[in-house]
Design a protein around this motif. Structure first.
Motif, PDB file in Angstrom:
ATOM      1  N   PHE A 244      32.716  29.170  31.955  1.00 46.22           N
ATOM      2  CA  PHE A 244      32.378  30.346  32.767  1.00 46.22           C
ATOM      3  C   PHE A 244      33.471  31.395  32.617  1.00 46.22           C
ATOM      4  O   PHE A 244      34.631  31.062  32.383  1.00 46.22           O
ATOM      5  CB  PHE A 244      32.270  29.951  34.249  1.00 46.22           C
ATOM      6  N   THR A 245      33.073  32.664  32.810  1.00 44.80           N
ATOM      7  CA  THR A 245      34.089  33.689  33.038  1.00 44.80           C
ATOM      8  C   THR A 245      34.339  33.709  34.536  1.00 44.80           C
ATOM      9  O   THR A 245      33.417  33.983  35.302  1.00 44.80           O
ATOM     10  CB  THR A 245      33.590  35.076  32.574  1.00 44.80           C
ATOM     11  N   TYR A 246      35.530  33.332  34.913  1.00 44.64           N
ATOM     12  CA  TYR A 246      35.871  33.275  36.340  1.00 44.64           C
ATOM     13  C   TYR A 246      36.374  34.642  36.784  1.00 44.64           C
ATOM     14  O   TYR A 246      37.278  35.215  36.176  1.00 44.64           O
ATOM     15  CB  TYR A 246      36.952  32.224  36.565  1.00 44.64           C
ATOM     16  N   LEU A 247      35.763  35.169  37.847  1.00 42.15           N
ATOM     17  CA  LEU A 247      36.210  36.454  38.412  1.00 42.15           C
ATOM     18  C   LEU A 247      36.623  36.238  39.855  1.00 42.15           C
ATOM     19  O   LEU A 247      35.984  35.478  40.576  1.00 42.15           O
ATOM     20  CB  LEU A 247      35.077  37.488  38.381  1.00 42.15           C
ATOM     21  N   GLY A 248      37.698  36.909  40.240  1.00 44.02           N
ATOM     22  CA  GLY A 248      38.080  36.822  41.654  1.00 44.02           C
ATOM     23  C   GLY A 248      39.418  36.118  41.795  1.00 44.02           C
ATOM     24  O   GLY A 248      40.140  35.975  40.822  1.00 44.02           O
ATOM     25  N   PRO A 249      39.711  35.633  42.968  1.00 46.81           N
ATOM     26  CA  PRO A 249      38.873  35.736  44.165  1.00 46.81           C
ATOM     27  C   PRO A 249      38.925  37.127  44.778  1.00 46.81           C
ATOM     28  O   PRO A 249      39.937  37.813  44.653  1.00 46.81           O
ATOM     29  CB  PRO A 249      39.500  34.712  45.107  1.00 46.81           C
ATOM     30  N   ILE A 250      37.784  37.530  45.389  1.00 47.51           N
ATOM     31  CA  ILE A 250      37.732  38.847  46.029  1.00 47.51           C
ATOM     32  C   ILE A 250      37.365  38.712  47.496  1.00 47.51           C
ATOM     33  O   ILE A 250      36.838  37.695  47.929  1.00 47.51           O
ATOM     34  CB  ILE A 250      36.696  39.756  45.329  1.00 47.51           C
ATOM     35  N   ASP A 251      37.608  39.788  48.226  1.00 43.62           N
ATOM     36  CA  ASP A 251      37.277  39.831  49.647  1.00 43.62           C
ATOM     37  C   ASP A 251      35.779  40.091  49.790  1.00 43.62           C
ATOM     38  O   ASP A 251      35.286  41.173  49.457  1.00 43.62           O
ATOM     39  CB  ASP A 251      38.086  40.944  50.328  1.00 43.62           C
ATOM     40  N   GLY A 252      35.062  39.118  50.273  1.00 43.79           N
ATOM     41  CA  GLY A 252      33.604  39.199  50.375  1.00 43.79           C
ATOM     42  C   GLY A 252      33.114  40.067  51.505  1.00 43.79           C
ATOM     43  O   GLY A 252      31.910  40.129  51.754  1.00 43.79           O
ATOM     44  N   HIS A 253      34.031  40.697  52.229  1.00 42.15           N
ATOM     45  CA  HIS A 253      33.624  41.628  53.296  1.00 42.15           C
ATOM     46  C   HIS A 253      33.983  43.068  52.920  1.00 42.15           C
ATOM     47  O   HIS A 253      33.791  43.973  53.728  1.00 42.15           O
ATOM     48  CB  HIS A 253      34.302  41.238  54.620  1.00 42.15           C
TER      49      HIS A 253
END
Ligand SMILES: Cc1ncc(C[n+]2csc(CCOP(=O)(O)OP(=O)(O)O)c2C)c(N)n1
Ligand SMILES: CC(=O)[C@@H](O)[C@H](O)COP(=O)(O)O
Ligand SMILES: [Mg+2]
Length: 631
Positions: A244-253
């Motif tokens: 997989f191309t892993y993206l993140g981690p990001i703020d889901g809000h």
């Protein structure tokens, strides 16, 4: 915004982030208000408000397939796809389903309820898309808890190998129902703290490509640097190694973060996993500060205080508490006892056992197959495993029960919780198949107590039964409220109990349908039909001595079970009668017909299928009349 006016998600396209934030607050307030009356999965849904809005803004559902794993967090999706007006009927009889339901909306492209199926379904949809040479996005949304399910890992393995275009959204709120567990959870923890390595990787690449002349050679070296960067920044490299191309981690809000990463993901070839950090229960303080899973799924509550609405009169203990606390009592003098739960420590009321015996309590995550075979492994070492598992989730571990536990005749005690109709969770959760899928397996004992006093004695019997696997099924909810003996005693395996005498007919039943059978028998008595009521508390083995006696009397028999008829207890009685040559025995059966039972209060569901006192009276009267006609 008037949420009731929403017909479909297209209105989102033109909205600014500020407007979307306001919409998110409106949706939060709506959910908190509506669910304070209906109950439901408030915590999970408050956690995905911005994520769901962002997904429906970035993708064109239903052309693009948004799939909700478990599906208990699909209320926001349902609001954005035109169903806000139905929330007063949420999880009620003939009302809005609490999980995705294809008949409800074209936007519900996949039905869930059981965990960890979204990635496999997504793979199927991606394969179909490519074979049909269609252009669309497949976007499964899976939680950190659901990711611990074996199916999810099987799917990750396959998707990463096939390199299908797909955008997996990992909704990581660090919670399953209770706090999430497992090594995967720890990997996610590392990723959560590692920061956004993806952009570092890309910026490095852009920088290096700007270096004149040696750029190419240097870029090759940089490839190795990037890979070491990966290991440097993302110790868990778990997803990248899987393809997989892993993206993140990001703020889901945060809408800026969500839109930036989703547009990047849309441009990325092959499978992408976007790691989104959210807060379960966000925006409602009691749910947001929940550390144990109390606000995962709730009944009605007082909005201002967060106090749950209590029933008017004192309730007998919950069946799960009765069973788990009895196991806990017995564990004090029996060191063989080890409790295992597949991610339901709160639902199975194992908190007390866990606090008293932390070294003998295992929450294995959403991994029912693993849970069953861990129990089997324990039993080979003369331990006494107590596998606490919902009937519906036991379906996941069928082969482990057959192949590992029963075939080796291992001393595992299976506590089949939520056996029978569960009500609001509906089709995916009704605990009605376990008798039919266990009864034909050699070596297993299956029993169900009529009340909590018999229940404590059955637990005692099961813990001390060392002749192979033994399963005790018990319903969701509370006991019937009977005095409890202070001393345990063993119930002889395969013995039934006559709880009402009668000579004109006999009812054979167990567990939750005993009260309605007794009510029917008392009413029939007044009509001059005297009916025997038998507590057929052992579904396997049958009490052949008593059954033969009843067949010899040649009186009509009615079996009743809050379980599927096909292959159920009534089938066992028919099979026995035929095998013993009672070809003309008058045997009728009442139970769950050959259909899936939807959501709703249990009373309405029983009414709809005729599993009621009146239904019993009708059946017995018909049997008695036929017998008189034949006489
Ligand atoms: C096979 C199966 N086992 C257990 C459950 C019970 N269950 C429902 S939701 C849930 C936790 C899901 O956690 P996660 O995927 O992180 O979603 P969240 O509630 O955190 O949004 C569990 C264990 C289930 N639905 N299916
Ligand atoms: C969605 C899910 O599978 C669980 O939250 C389930 O609804 C729990 O059921 P109980 O409420 O019976 O514990
Ligand atoms: Mg979670």
């Amino acid at each position: 915004m008037d949420l009731l006016s929403i017909k479909d998600p297209s209105f989102l396209k033109g909205m600014s982030n500020k407007e979307l934030e306001a919409l998110g607050q409106d949706i939060r307030q709506f959910l908190i208000e509506k669910l304070s009356v209906t109950g439901g999965h408030i915590g999970p849904n408050l956690g995905v408000v911005e994520l769901t809005i962002a997904l429906h803004k970035c993708f064109d559902s239903p052309k693009d397939k948004i799939i909700w794993d478990v599906g208990h967090q699909s209320y926001v999706h349902k609001i954005l796809t035109g169903r806000a007006s139905e929330f007063d009927t949420l999880r009620q009889f003939k009302g809005l389903c609490g999980f995705p339901k294809r008949i409800e909306s074209e936007h519900d492209v996949w039905e869930t309820g059981h965990s960890s199926t979204s990635l496999s379904a997504a793979m199927g949809m991606a394969i179909a898309r490519d074979l049909k040479k269609e252009k669309s996005f497949v976007v499964p949304v899976i939680g950190d808890g659901a990711l611990t399910g074996g199916m999810a890992l099987e799917a990750l393995n396959h998707i990463g190998h096939e390199k299908k275009d797909m955008i997996v959204i990992l909704n990581d709120n660090e919670m399953s129902i209770a706090p999430n567990v497992g090594a995967l959870h720890n990997i996610l923890g590392q990723l959560r703290t590692a920061g956004k390595y993806q952009w570092v990787k890309d910026e490095l690449e852009m920088l290096l490509k700007k270096v004149p002349a040696v750029g190419g050679k240097l870029a090759a070296t940089a490839e190795r640097v990037k890979d070491s960067l990966k290991y440097l920044f993302v110790s868990g490299m778990f997803f990248e190694e899987l393809g997989f191309t892993y993206l993140g981690p990001i703020d889901g809000h945060n809408f800026d973060n969500l839109f930036e990463s989703l547009s990047y993901a849309k441009k990325t070839e092959g499978p992408v996993l976007l790691h989104v950090i959210t807060k379960k229960g966000k925006g409602y303080q009691p749910a947001e500060s929940d550390k144990t899973g109390t606000w995962h799924g709730t009944g009605p509550y007082k909005m201002d205080t967060g106090d749950f609405v209590k029933p008017n009169k004192k309730q007998p203990p919950a069946w799960s508490s009765l069973v788990s606390e009895t196991v806990r009592k017995l564990a004090r003098s029996d060191e063989r006892i080890v409790a295992i739960t597949p991610a339901m420590p709160v639902g199975s009321k194992l908190e007390g056992f866990a606090s008293e015996f932390p070294e003998r309590m295992y929450d294995v995550g959403i991994a029912e197959q693993h849970a069953a075979t861990v129990a089997a492994g324990l039993a080979t070492q003369n331990m006494k495993p107590f596998l606490a598992i919902y009937s519906t989730f036991l379906q996941r571990a069928y082969d482990q029960v057959v192949h590992d536990i029963c075939r080796q005749n291992l001393n595992v005690f299976i506590g089949i919780d939520r056996a029978g109709l569960v009500g609001a969770d509906g089709e995916t959760h009704q605990g009605v198949f376990d008798i039919a899928f266990l009864r034909h397996v050699p070596n297993i004992v299956i029993m169900m107590p009529k009340d909590e006093n018999e229940g404590q004695h059955m637990v005692y019997t099961a813990v001390n039964y060392d002749d192979g696997p033994i399963a005790m099924r018990f319903p969701r909810g509370n006991g019937v409220g009977v005095p409890m003996d202070t001393e345990f005693h063993t119930i002889p395996i395969g013995t039934w109990e006559v709880i009402k005498e009668g000579d004109d007919a006999a009812i054979l039943t167990f567990g939750t349908t005993i009260p309605m059978a007794m009510d029917a028998a008392m009413l029939l008595e007044k009509q001059g039909i005297s009916v025997k009521v038998v507590n057929a508390r052992f579904i396997k083995p049958l009490d052949e001595k008593m059954l033969t006696g009843l067949l010899d009397k040649n009186i009509p028999l009615l079996t009743i079970e809050e379980a599927v008829l096909q292959g159920g207890f009534g089938s066992a009685i028919l099979e026995y009668a035929h095998s013993q040559g009672y070809y003309h025995a008058q045997i009728d059966r009442l139970g769950i017909p050959d259909q899936f039972i939807e959501h709703g209060d249990v009373g309405s569901l029983l009414e709809e299928i005729g599993l009621t006192t009146e239904g019993i009276i009708k059946r017995i009267s018909t049997l008695a009349r036929k017998k008189q006609q034949r006489a």
